[in-house]
Design a protein around this motif. Structure first.
Motif, PDB file in Angstrom:
ATOM      1  N   CYS A   1       0.930  -1.124  -0.174  1.00 29.42           N
ATOM      2  CA  CYS A   1      -0.214   0.297  -0.010  1.00 29.42           C
ATOM      3  C   CYS A   1       1.309   1.417  -0.222  1.00 29.42           C
TER       4      CYS A   1
ATOM      5  N   HIS B   1       2.164   1.473  -3.219  1.00 23.98           N
ATOM      6  CA  HIS B   1       1.377   2.262  -4.624  1.00 23.98           C
ATOM      7  C   HIS B   1       0.469   3.731  -4.251  1.00 23.98           C
TER       8      HIS B   1
ATOM      9  N   LEU C   1      -2.091   3.173  -1.363  1.00 23.69           N
ATOM     10  CA  LEU C   1      -3.239   2.680  -1.042  1.00 23.69           C
ATOM     11  C   LEU C   1      -3.564   3.299   0.029  1.00 23.69           C
TER      12      LEU C   1
ATOM     13  N   GLU D   1      -8.387   0.237  -0.153  1.00 26.26           N
ATOM     14  CA  GLU D   1      -8.312   0.636  -1.863  1.00 26.26           C
ATOM     15  C   GLU D   1      -7.889  -0.556  -2.250  1.00 26.26           C
ATOM     16  N   TYR D   2      -6.919  -1.022  -1.223  1.00 26.16           N
ATOM     17  CA  TYR D   2      -6.245  -2.534  -1.415  1.00 26.16           C
ATOM     18  C   TYR D   2      -7.044  -3.779  -1.658  1.00 26.16           C
TER      19      TYR D   2
ATOM     20  N   ASN E   1     -10.196  -3.416  -3.191  1.00 27.79           N
ATOM     21  CA  ASN E   1     -10.807  -3.231  -4.753  1.00 27.79           C
ATOM     22  C   ASN E   1      -9.949  -3.677  -5.370  1.00 27.79           C
ATOM     23  N   GLN E   2      -8.804  -3.179  -5.380  1.00 31.02           N
ATOM     24  CA  GLN E   2      -7.427  -3.976  -6.133  1.00 31.02           C
ATOM     25  C   GLN E   2      -7.819  -5.505  -6.796  1.00 31.02           C
ATOM     26  N   PHE E   3      -8.249  -6.429  -5.891  1.00 32.54           N
ATOM     27  CA  PHE E   3      -8.233  -7.919  -5.866  1.00 32.54           C
ATOM     28  C   PHE E   3      -8.948  -8.027  -6.004  1.00 32.54           C
TER      29      PHE E   3
END
Length: 396
Positions: free
Chosen positions: A132, A135, A137, A141-142, A144-146
């Motif tokens: 995080c 990037h 984040l 958001e972490y 949501n990314q995966f």
């Protein structure tokens, strides 16, 4: 780690490991074998507290023609083990060993849930925090990314189910089912909160009433969300309802907070356990308090480091907590324990917010999860959802 969708699940109470999990095992047998009847044997904690948890009733609701045997003597590697045999024309056509690992999840014949995809590339908070930072984040958001595209829709359904469990529980009065003859208290606590003159008392009583509401719904076999288990299902919904109805937080913010809570739950399950039969109530209520504290931290715009600190505090101060349900029911001390943990999650988030400003936390979240696992292994079986010790043998 699996998707958060594998952690937050909607189902009927009173226990994710003792009813929800066994029901899934029975549904597997029913859908895969054309059998005349079934023979189900329960071991360990499933046998010792199966009556109070309605395990046998739930099994018979799925497998109409079956015999359920409680085996109190055979030792198994996992305390939530069951064997289901299917018969046709008086011949055995199938036999499987199921383990209910907590949160309504099961494993069959010693195989891990490898058919479910691991969607997260990291399995520790240290690695997630490092990613995080690199990037830029936030923890939500972490997530949501995966997670997949339909994740927001799923989390919306989880939010609504949690809110509904509180709403329905607040309206119910009378006695809870079972031999303990306990009165439902959520409505009375809620009325007391509304008449409280002191704002601190009012908010505390509101939180307690919401936790009681969901926990009493669970104890009655109604619909709740595993958060991370059904035994600890009242903690997160109480915070969610309080922030939504009383503090007027935006639904979108709260759902993003739920995602952060889910991430914390995944880390605990991955590196320790969320099963009370495996590690005591620290694995259920402690985990729920940790998850709720992280959710609060996110909703109050705390940093990732403050959120981790809140989650760590929430779990650390439940270390060693025993699971000793009186009569095998998910009532004493479970219901009150949910209300207390809800209060503690607020305290943990508040403390973390200011502690993290003055020093770096010496005890990381990963450290306390590892400690919880080690502590759980040291707890005697009498204090791990067996009803053989603690309050279960003192309260009559």
């Amino acid at each position: 780690m699996f998707s958060i969708k594998e952690l937050f699940k909607i189902g009927l109470g009173p226990s994710s490991s003792h009813t929800f999990g066994p029901v899934k095992a029975c549904e597997y047998m029913k859908s895969n074998y054309n059998a005349d009847y079934y023979d189900v044997t329960l071991y360990g904690s499933l046998a010792l507290t199966g009556k109070g948890h309605l395990t046998d009733v739930s099994i018979k609701n799925v497998l109409k023609n079956c015999k359920v045997t409680f085996d109190f003597k055979t030792k198994c590697e996992h305390p939530n083990t069951m064997c289901i045999k299917a018969y046709s024309d008086h011949k055995e056509i199938a036999s499987h060993i199921f383990v209910s690992i907590g949160g309504g999840q099961i494993e069959m014949d010693g195989k891990k849930n490898e058919e479910k995809p691991h969607i997260y590339p990291h399995s520790t908070m240290d690695d997630i925090q490092r990613y995080c930072r690199e990037h830029h984040l936030r923890l939500n958001e972490y997530v949501n990314q995966f997670e997949k595209e339909d994740f927001d829709l799923y989390m919306d359904s989880i939010f609504e189910a949690m809110i509904q469990s509180v709403k329905e529980g607040l309206t119910k009065t009378g006695k809870l089912p079972g031999d303990l003859k306990l009165d439902r208290l959520a409505n009375a606590l809620y009325q007391s909160a509304l008449s409280a003159e002191d704002s601190i008392d009012r908010n505390a009583l509101l939180l307690a009433s919401y936790a009681y509401a969901t926990s009493e719904q669970n104890a009655s076999g109604n619909v709740v969300v595993t958060a991370p288990t059904m035994g600890s299902c009242g903690v997160i919904p109480s915070i969610l309802y309080h922030f939504y109805q009383d503090q007027h937080y935006q639904k979108k913010t709260l759902i993003e907070g739920l995602k952060v809570a889910g991430l914390i739950g995944l880390l605990i399950q991955e590196n320790a356990t969320i099963s009370g039969a495996k590690a005591g109530c620290q694995a259920e209520i402690g985990a729920a308090c940790s998850m709720a504290a992280a959710m609060i931290g996110y909703c109050q715009t705390q940093t990732n480091e403050q959120i981790e600190c809140a989650a760590e505090i929430g779990l650390e101060h439940h270390l060693g907590l025993t699971c000793d349900p009186v009569g095998g029911y998910v009532m004493i001390p479970c219901i009150e324990r949910n209300a207390v943990a809800a209060q503690r999650s607020v305290d943990a988030a508040r403390l973390a917010k200011y502690l993290r400003n003055v020093r770096r936390n010496r005890v990381s979240f990963d450290m306390v999860v590892k400690t919880m696992n080690l502590t759980g292994n040291k707890l005697p079986i009498e204090l791990k959802e067996s009803s053989l010790g603690g309050l279960a043998v003192v309260v009559k």
